[in-house]
Design a protein around this motif. Structure first.
Motif, mmCIF file in Angstrom:
data_model
loop_
_atom_site.group_PDB
_atom_site.id
_atom_site.type_symbol
_atom_site.label_atom_id
_atom_site.label_comp_id
_atom_site.label_asym_id
_atom_site.label_seq_id
_atom_site.Cartn_x
_atom_site.Cartn_y
_atom_site.Cartn_z
ATOM 1 N N SER A 113 0.863 -1.176 0.000
ATOM 2 C CA SER A 113 0.000 0.000 0.000
ATOM 3 C C SER A 113 0.895 1.220 0.000
ATOM 4 C CB SER A 113 -0.862 0.021 1.260
ATOM 5 O OG SER A 113 -1.226 1.346 1.586
ATOM 6 N N ASN A 114 0.488 2.268 -0.671
ATOM 7 C CA ASN A 114 1.287 3.492 -0.561
ATOM 8 C C ASN A 114 0.801 4.329 0.623
ATOM 9 O OD1 ASN A 114 -0.934 4.957 -1.342
ATOM 10 N ND2 ASN A 114 -0.223 5.297 -3.433
ATOM 11 N N ALA A 115 1.450 5.490 0.785
ATOM 12 C CA ALA A 115 1.197 6.280 1.989
ATOM 13 C C ALA A 115 0.074 7.283 1.806
ATOM 14 C CB ALA A 115 2.479 6.981 2.424
ATOM 15 N N SER A 116 -0.794 7.074 0.848
ATOM 16 C CA SER A 116 -2.019 7.831 0.570
ATOM 17 C C SER A 116 -2.014 8.441 -0.828
ATOM 18 C CB SER A 116 -2.343 8.933 1.585
ATOM 19 O OG SER A 116 -1.612 10.117 1.345
ATOM 20 N N LEU A 117 -3.217 8.575 -1.365
ATOM 21 C CA LEU A 117 -3.446 9.316 -2.604
ATOM 22 C C LEU A 117 -4.502 10.373 -2.312
ATOM 23 C CD1 LEU A 117 -3.377 6.429 -5.244
ATOM 24 C CD2 LEU A 117 -1.643 8.176 -4.864
ATOM 25 N N LEU A 118 -4.881 11.122 -3.336
ATOM 26 C CA LEU A 118 -5.669 12.327 -3.085
ATOM 27 C C LEU A 118 -7.144 12.090 -2.791
ATOM 28 C CD1 LEU A 118 -3.896 14.499 -5.748
ATOM 29 C CD2 LEU A 118 -3.772 14.804 -3.272
ATOM 30 N N ASP A 119 -7.788 11.249 -3.568
ATOM 31 C CA ASP A 119 -9.185 10.910 -3.318
ATOM 32 C C ASP A 119 -9.503 9.645 -4.096
ATOM 33 O OD1 ASP A 119 -9.727 11.719 -5.995
ATOM 34 O OD2 ASP A 119 -10.193 13.757 -5.331
ATOM 35 N N GLU A 120 -10.691 9.111 -3.880
ATOM 36 C CA GLU A 120 -11.014 7.823 -4.484
ATOM 37 C C GLU A 120 -10.986 7.877 -6.010
ATOM 38 O OE1 GLU A 120 -14.052 5.559 -2.610
ATOM 39 O OE2 GLU A 120 -14.789 4.670 -4.477
ATOM 40 N N ALA A 121 -11.528 8.952 -6.568
ATOM 41 C CA ALA A 121 -11.611 9.040 -8.028
ATOM 42 C C ALA A 121 -10.225 9.121 -8.666
ATOM 43 C CB ALA A 121 -12.453 10.256 -8.425
ATOM 44 N N THR A 122 -9.348 9.951 -8.105
ATOM 45 C CA THR A 122 -8.006 10.034 -8.690
ATOM 46 C C THR A 122 -7.230 8.758 -8.403
ATOM 47 O OG1 THR A 122 -7.125 11.170 -6.751
ATOM 48 C CG2 THR A 122 -7.917 12.554 -8.541
ATOM 49 N N ALA A 123 -7.527 8.100 -7.282
ATOM 50 C CA ALA A 123 -6.864 6.818 -7.017
ATOM 51 C C ALA A 123 -7.254 5.817 -8.094
ATOM 52 C CB ALA A 123 -7.235 6.298 -5.632
ATOM 53 N N ALA A 124 -8.524 5.846 -8.495
ATOM 54 C CA ALA A 124 -8.965 4.952 -9.571
ATOM 55 C C ALA A 124 -8.223 5.293 -10.861
ATOM 56 C CB ALA A 124 -10.467 5.069 -9.765
ATOM 57 N N ALA A 125 -8.073 6.590 -11.116
ATOM 58 C CA ALA A 125 -7.346 7.006 -12.319
ATOM 59 C C ALA A 125 -5.883 6.557 -12.254
ATOM 60 C CB ALA A 125 -7.445 8.513 -12.496
ATOM 61 N N GLU A 126 -5.308 6.654 -11.061
ATOM 62 C CA GLU A 126 -3.924 6.182 -10.902
ATOM 63 C C GLU A 126 -3.851 4.677 -11.165
ATOM 64 O OE1 GLU A 126 -1.244 7.967 -10.427
ATOM 65 O OE2 GLU A 126 -2.041 9.904 -9.771
ATOM 66 N N GLY A 127 -4.850 3.963 -10.688
ATOM 67 C CA GLY A 127 -4.890 2.514 -10.908
ATOM 68 C C GLY A 127 -4.967 2.211 -12.404
ATOM 69 N N MET A 128 -5.814 2.968 -13.072
ATOM 70 C CA MET A 128 -5.932 2.807 -14.518
ATOM 71 C C MET A 128 -4.584 3.066 -15.186
ATOM 72 S SD MET A 128 -6.131 4.954 -17.389
ATOM 73 C CE MET A 128 -6.528 6.515 -16.624
ATOM 74 N N ALA A 129 -3.907 4.145 -14.752
ATOM 75 C CA ALA A 129 -2.610 4.474 -15.350
ATOM 76 C C ALA A 129 -1.588 3.371 -15.083
ATOM 77 C CB ALA A 129 -2.112 5.816 -14.819
ATOM 78 N N MET A 130 -1.668 2.764 -13.909
ATOM 79 C CA MET A 130 -0.761 1.643 -13.618
ATOM 80 C C MET A 130 -0.984 0.502 -14.631
ATOM 81 S SD MET A 130 -1.121 1.439 -9.445
ATOM 82 C CE MET A 130 -0.034 0.030 -9.130
ATOM 83 N N CYS A 131 -2.245 0.251 -14.931
ATOM 84 C CA CYS A 131 -2.563 -0.812 -15.882
ATOM 85 C C CYS A 131 -2.000 -0.482 -17.261
ATOM 86 C CB CYS A 131 -4.080 -0.990 -16.010
ATOM 87 S SG CYS A 131 -4.840 -1.568 -14.499
ATOM 88 N N VAL A 132 -2.187 0.779 -17.635
ATOM 89 C CA VAL A 132 -1.714 1.185 -18.947
ATOM 90 C C VAL A 132 -0.188 1.056 -19.019
ATOM 91 C CG1 VAL A 132 -1.557 3.114 -20.566
ATOM 92 C CG2 VAL A 132 -3.693 2.704 -19.299
#
Ligand code: PLP
Ligand code: PLP
Ligand code: BCT
Lengths: 986, 986
Positions: A155-174
């Motif tokens: 786990s990381n030490a936090s992200l900004l909010d749920e929606a951007t975390a989802a976007a970050e997850g998407m970017a990880m996949c890409v």
């Protein structure tokens, strides 16, 4: 045209008017608040007055000629009164809207001892690990909490909010998929999002994907997906679902996971509290918001989002990551791990642009878990689930609506009602908000920890149920057990930290013990270049203790948030005035998000002009790493621009690159004053070159503290600019967040500012999709910056800028006799910060910047910004809030260290073991065992200057071994106390 | 009949009811909150369950058979809601009532970092100087502030309120005069009080004087006094005036002083803020309230009163006194000075019974002065004076009234109005309160720091003035200068501390620096016998952050204080129930004041029964020093009663003394459980003996924490009892106050409880005069105790008692293997505290209790109560709030120290220089210079147990030299930094 010397702003107020309040703020904010001190400083620099000083520091072409139009400053008490008026205009209903935001009880000791405690909220990001072990431990607890509940190893030490975390997850996949794809592959990259994710999440992911050239398909992941995954023209890089979903349903994703196999990752947005009861979904990446772990809704934020992944994704993990390592004497010590993933190293190739995150909120959420422990958390979850079942049962008994779905839910019901408008009206009359689904005649109700039996009864009555909650509960005889397939088995959170601090006394001592290891602004100055660690005044923080600001759901009807609306519009107006722009959006919840947002707005504008093909972004090599990372996220091609030996933009390089790319030039990103700490004289010319070649100018406003009242991005020629409210505008750093990164824009860009799918931001239909989950991002901390501006007024703000510049130049002047100052303007002046060039000591004494940084800890100081923007240098930004005495103390320390280096140069100290190389010195190092092989005394190690005997701050561990930690990555707490186990590699 | 084991109270709540809130408090308050821990502890003591344990600990004859009738416990959130409801019932008007209470602005950083900071408010009185240098410095600043502004050389570290300070001043005069009077002198002792002192001051002084057999004459000091001072039948011991007086007049008392000469001291109640402008009156003793130095009115208190005197009175100074001394290595260090004046040494011969005072408030007021500095304070005073002049001028222009007096005033006007009722009604409609003078048709208006121009305009309008404040001010062209005779000349507060911390950043760091030197409950347990240092929970403290509780003047019409009224009546009821009494008065603002009040009530009752001659008070030798001191203050003759070798009352001695004095027996004072920490089995019998002989039983309830829910003073047979809410009922100690010492009484005493001259307490005309300035004393902190009871409920409270008893017995059991436990009951059990007998080590190792106390600091612990009630012993009271782990850590430390003593006994360590004798060890001691002549390592000095390496608290100075400080008494800060001057004796 220069503003007057304003010494009245800072000295105690004079009594021109006997009624004038005396609790004026500017003189409390500004460190050298007596004019005698600023006069001393000016004199040291050879100036008679501020005018001369400013004219020599800021190029005349850049200096503004207008006066800031900001309302007259309020005294502290007037500010409190005004804030109370605004608070009264917010109506705190019981909000059952859900969608990722619910009521939650912040344990009072956590509010008081973390959220309201400057020793916690004024901390900086824990880059200096040796004086940050407290918050690092807090964040490690957070990571452990997330890992345990999600069942994923990292786990990381936090992200900004749920929606951007989802976007970050998407970017990880890409970014995971891309390298595996053949260059020649012409398949469309597709990311699938289940339609039953929260709408704002879908929106944010769509926009981020779009910028990356990734297509988002929204549908029913269970039924629609077959086609996509098998489509030959498309490459499915990941699938995002929500668990429980936005309608409250708990769905078994095992079949989906099986369908996807190992190649296509399943991602799930989830609810940590629900996971105390539910089996985690079979996803490789789990994310969500931890707001329901004791964090107030705060009209949208700040809250810590989490993201956890399985081991294979760890090197693509965005954000900061705390890892366990050891110090030079082999003791366990924590520090930020895998730093090389971050933007300051990887620039446009970084996995993400995230920099400031939500450290303070992550620490609070983790502490909530520490207090409740696994048993307490489960009880809270069970209570919520039980009440939701009673409510569902009761609604079925009533005549107003029908609960939809399978009957498997945790905290959320979706209800088809007969007459929605009538119901909503009746509810509102009783101070109750429901979710108004986009589906006709459907409402949503989400229960939470704060709900009481009386609340449930009120709801039952609204739905025409004439039984009482207690009767229904009795008849049900306890909540129905979860089907086995969903039941969480096995114990979680068995680590001692989650099972020791259950009494308030123990919790209090734990929080204070962690605090005692961390250097913050309560101890001494933290002159981090580019970070503007200024006073975070108590009066500015008051709204964070007011329920009318803290307990508002972000999606309430606007008439319930009139106080916020007024505050937001005043803040937007003041920031527009300060930056010289026409409009401001407060949505981005960090500086990096502001960059991304600003570039998106530019792209949308260009697109509307038929210039959608423009995709080149010029960025000076001196730019902060988030600049190229943000540009890349926006699908821009980054072209670097050189700087000259004085730290200025290489204008001919800029001109030729702008020319070269004139048909594809989209934007130029420039920081002003430059990241090298100089006011470049030719910045206006640079802007003109860009405009001439069809590009837009993006200004990184991280250094806005050097400009306010004296010059402005708008007047200089920028089209858009972000501000870091957590730098210039007094939001505390919180140990690595929260922050706010609003953007200001010229009129032509205004129609393209960010909108929001649930609550309109008022931009209109041309607006770009949101960059944050909530319409005004981290609305809850906006009162801080608003208060600062209201209390300072135009004169106070301008004077603060002058003192910030004066303090930097004063320190530079004192230090120039001992160190080389890397860049200055043609008059030898720096801006609000400056770079100490210590590179020569490598050859002369074997000393690097890091050695000076660590030795400064022995002097009770936090290091300046290290090795950025120039490797192996130190960048100092004192800000206006430090007293002359404190500036001098810091200079004295650096001068004393210079002398320690000189001793090495003169061979009086060995090159490999000396006061600097062995620093920082801990108490244990100095007290334990023999003192041999040391060429200096214990006393000199600990008390190199006399005032340290009175006021000493001790690093709690010795120098960290970074390489070791990265090689042996551990990012969670030990299941049992380390000493007992002895299996970990420290 | 014993209450059930109640393990559900402390373990996380079970879900018998799915709606039951989970934020229950009892389990957070109680340290060993998991039943597994209490079971471990019971087992260690050889018990199977709580019933057995309790029956063995408390004598069956004493055990209560009733259940407490207290409302069901509220969860923390329910409590907050209820508190908000009460807050809404208080109406915060603008109060211009004055009479010693005015609005004042608490600077936000002081509120947050002192008042709301557990690291400050949970500190104990700084008897352990080495770990208390922070608050000692704060209090030295306070003393310096008072000394400077009063122009008198000695100030103490605070008194309870202005009225009691005046009474203390009166007592100083009496005790100064008495030794000089001939035994045969039959003159009446007279104390003169000017009629223009505040009425409550006059009332309190009258009552105190009456009890001492001193006659108070109230009159006009300037005109009436000639007669008195020359009367041959009277001996005038002092004269008290007020400056400015209660009507606002500034009067020159030089003629009075001349008239009185050197023999008869002049005392003046005064206003510190006014003294920044006014010459101090020529008095030998000056006193008053510092409430207008940033302390909220809080419906009467707590606020720090001050008392300063000229050098000749210093050894009669009541209260605590911080003095400058040095430590063993000769460094400057602070500590409480002249301790030998206090009651624990002088008992009934003490100058005063004051013990708990107002340390936290004194620290806040001093910090207010530190922040504002001499210039800022003067500006505040000038603004108030200026506005008052404008108002006076405007009222004269209006048609509603006439300003009375000479025209010389600071902040207060006395106005004769045409129609008082109409005016007051109109004012109240506008949310404005005036003082309603006892003189017909007269009102008073007192302005303060919080008053704005708009407020003055509102006042002008009420008085029919049709000019605006600004117009009047302009016409006046600035406030009239003070006549030279009154003008303060010369600079005050030139000490660096009042001229350095004017920016919020500097103030913040100063407060945190002081804090960092002080051990508080945020660090580790503080098991002070008889002091009950338990958790001071955050939820209990919330009212102190609410303006509706903090900004109420104590003399507002009762309908504006309905929230307080409700809270007070609930608290009175609950405390009556808990103590087994019929009524409670919350007026006394310390335990010692409670004693004094209780004895006064007894005397009034006896008097009404025709038993006014009864004046003997039996007090066991084991009693706390305040008992005999309070008895003496009440004019009672103290007759000591012996204790037997088990620490129990010597019943035959009691019986024979009661018998002997049966015609004059007034009262018996007894502490239960005894100050030796045992539940005496024959206490009921003792009460019967007293009653049989015509006396009343006064129970000192300092040890109430051992009784709640299990037994009660009322059932045992006491007639009256005081409680220390700052012990048993969770008001934090604040480093030596505030406190509340309510008394409970049986029905026959109820009519004689305390009344108040301004706001009736409802007692009625038989009520005794007040013992405090405000009707409900320190009303502002009553919500703390109220919240505690509301959240604990009957079960929680009872369980807390059991755990307090269990914790003490558990520790005693562990320690009994290593130390002698001085007193136990016949089953070997102690009560909630116990005494370690370390007297034997004097012979065996040259070690005394103080050496163990200081060595405990090296282990990170505060010492137990030292040398009280038995010289050279240590008394340990763990309370229920400490976890088992913490109890064990403390035991481990004491056991390790026992081993260190054993090394001395075995001659392995020298007797004169060893780990104990050299303790506490400071960082500097260990780091600086050579380490020779030491028989142990640095490491052992600092880290005698392994966990200290992780969690070490350092004393900031070495052991204090008490004798030195008393011989060379300095009680103020240095005018310049000590190092620079080098004249002071350190
Ligand atoms: C120049 C510059 N730009 C952008 C940022 C990114 O801001 P944030 O950390 O809020 O994302 C920073 C942060 O340090 C910065 O210094
Ligand atoms: C037994 C006993 N009685 C009375 C008191 C006096 O209480 P206070 O300090 O509140 O005046 C104390 C205080 O320590 C005490 O221990
Ligand atoms: O400031 C501290 O409490 O450490």
């Amino acid at each position: 045209y220069l503003h007057s010397t304003q010494s009245t702003v800072t000295d105690a107020p004079t009594k021109k008017n006997i009624f004038a309040p005396l609790d004026t703020f500017a003189r409390r904010h500004i460190g050298p608040h007596e004019s005698s001190n600023s006069e001393k400083m000016l004199k040291k620099l050879g100036f008679e007055n501020f005018d001369e000083f400013i004219k020599t520091t800021i190029p005349p072409s850049v200096l503004s000629s207008r006066d800031l139009k900001i309302s007259e400053p309020l005294s502290e008490r007037e500010l409190h009164k005004r804030l109370d008026e605004l608070a009264d205009k917010n109506k705190v209903n019981r909000s059952y809207i859900g969608m990722g935001y619910t009521g939650s009880i912040t344990p009072a000791p956590i509010t008081r001892n973390i959220l309201e405690n400057p020793a916690w909220y004024t901390q900086y990001t824990p880059y200096q690990a040796e004086i940050s072990q407290g918050r690092l431990e807090g964040l490690l607890n957070w990571q452990t909490l997330v890992s345990e509940l999600t069942g994923l190893s990292i786990s990381n030490a936090s992200l900004l909010d749920e929606a951007t975390a989802a976007a970050e997850g998407m970017a990880m996949c890409v970014s995971t998929a891309l390298p595996k794809m053949k260059k020649s592959d012409s398949k469309k990259i597709v990311f699938f999002v289940d339609a039953n994710c929260h709408p704002q999440t879908i929106n944010v992911v769509q926009a981020r994907a779009h910028d990356l050239g990734v297509q988002v398909r929204v549908g029913n992941a269970l039924s629609d997906l077959k086609d996509h995954s098998q489509s030959s023209s498309e490459h499915l890089v990941g699938v995002l679902v929500q668990y429980p979903d936005t309608n409250g349903q708990i769905i078994d994703y095992t079949p989906l996971k099986e369908k996807l196999g190992d190649k296509t990752p399943l991602l799930a947005a989830t609810n940590l509290l629900a996971l105390t009861l539910l089996k985690p979904p079979p996803a490789s990446i789990l994310l969500g918001s931890s707001q329901n772990f004791g964090i107030p809704m705060a009209y949208g934020g700040p809250h810590a989002a989490f993201l956890a992944c399985s081991d294979e994704y760890k090197r693509r993990m965005p954000g900061r990551l705390v890892g366990v390592s050891k110090d030079t004497s082999g003791r366990r010590a924590l520090r930020l791990a895998l730093q090389t993933r971050e933007q300051h190293i990887r620039r446009e190739k970084a996995t993400s642009n995230i920099c400031t995150a939500q450290a303070l909120l992550a620490n609070m959420a983790a502490m909530y878990a520490v207090y409740h422990g696994p048993v307490g958390l489960k009880q809270i979850a069970e209570r919520i689930r039980g009440m939701t079942q009673v409510l569902a049962e009761g609604i079925q008994k009533g005549d107003a609506g029908d609960v939809q779905g399978s009957g498997l839910f945790f905290d959320t019901l979706t209800i088809r009602v007969k007459d929605r408008e009538a119901l909503l009206k009746k509810a509102e009359e009783q101070g109750i908000n429901f979710r108004k689904h986009s589906t006709e005649n459907t409402v949503g109700i989400t229960l939470d920890e704060t709900v009481t039996e009386a609340d449930v009864n009120d709801l039952l009555r609204l739905f025409g149920c004439n039984q009482m909650a207690s009767e229904i509960a009795q008849a049900m005889n306890g909540p129905k057990p979860l089907p086995e397939a969903f039941q969480r088995s096995g114990k979680v959170l068995q680590q001692p930290v989650f099972n020791t601090y259950g009494s308030e006394t123990e919790l209090l001592r734990y929080m204070h013990h962690l605090q005692s290891k961390d250097l913050s602004l309560t101890h001494s100055m933290i002159p981090l270049g580019s970070c503007t660690m200024k006073l975070n005044a108590t009066s500015e923080m008051l709204a964070l203790s007011k329920p009318e600001f803290m307990n508002l759901h972000p999606f309430v009807p606007k008439d319930q948030a009139q106080g916020y609306a007024e505050l937001i519009s005043e803040l937007e107006k003041d920031l527009s005035e300060i930056t010289g722009f026409d409009a401001v959006s407060l949505q981005p919840n960090s500086g990096a998000q502001g960059e991304y947002a600003g570039l998106r707005v530019i792209r949308a504008y260009l697109d509307a002009q038929g210039q959608g093909h423009r995709d080149v972004c010029l960025i000076p090599v001196s730019a902060h790493g988030t600049n190229p990372a943000s540009a890349a996220m926006c699908g821009l091609r980054v072209v670097p621009v050189k700087c000259d030996k004085d730290g200025n933009l290489d204008m001919s390089d800029l001109a030729s690159k702008a020319e070269k790319h004139k048909d594809s030039l989209a934007a130029f990103m420039v920081t002003y004053p430059s990241t090298f700490g100089v006011f470049e004289p030719r910045v206006k010319e640079a802007c003109e070159i860009i405009h001439k070649n069809g590009g837009q100018v993006y200004m990184d406003g991280a250094n806005m503290n050097a400009q306010i009242g004296l010059c402005s991005p708008g007047e200089i020629g920028a089209d858009v600019c972000h501000l870091n409210l957590h730098k210039t505008f007094c939001i505390p750093h919180g140990g690595g967040g929260p922050g706010v990164g609003p953007i200001g824009v010229k009129a032509h860009l205004q129609p393209y500012l960010m909108e929001h799918p649930i609550v309109s931001t008022g931009v209109g239909e041309k607006g770009v999709p949101p960059v944050a989950a909530a319409p005004w991002g981290s609305a809850g901390i906006l009162p801080i910056s608003w208060s600062y501006i209201k209390m300072m007024g135009a004169n106070g703000l301008t004077h603060a800028t002058k003192i910030a510049l004066l303090s930097a130049n004063y320190m530079a002047k004192r230090l120039a006799e001992h160190y080389k100052i890397l860049y200055t303007n043609e008059h030898g002046m720096v801006a609000h910060e400056f770079i100490l060039d210590v590179r020569g000591f490598k050859a002369s004494a074997g000393i690097e910047a890091v050695d000076i940084a660590k030795r400064l800890q022995d002097y009770g100081f936090h290091a300046p910004t290290m090795s950025w923007p120039v490797a192996n240098t130190l960048m100092i930004e004192p800000t206006e809030s430090e007293s002359l005495a404190e500036l001098d103390r810091y200079c004295d320390a650096l001068i004393a260290i210079r002398e320690e280096i000189a001793e090495i140069e003169r061979d009086e100290q060995p090159r490999d073991s000396n006061l600097l190389k062995n620093s920082p010195h801990t108490q244990r190092d100095l007290l334990v065992g023999e003192w041999k092989d040391r060429s200096y005394s214990r006393e000199r190690a600990a008390y190199p200057l006399p005032w340290l005997q009175e006021k000493k701050f001790w690093p709690s561990v010795g120098r960290l071994d970074d390489a070791y930690g990265d090689l042996n990555l551990f990012c969670t707490c030990d299941p049992v106390a380390a000493e007992e186990e002895g299996e970990r590699p420290y």
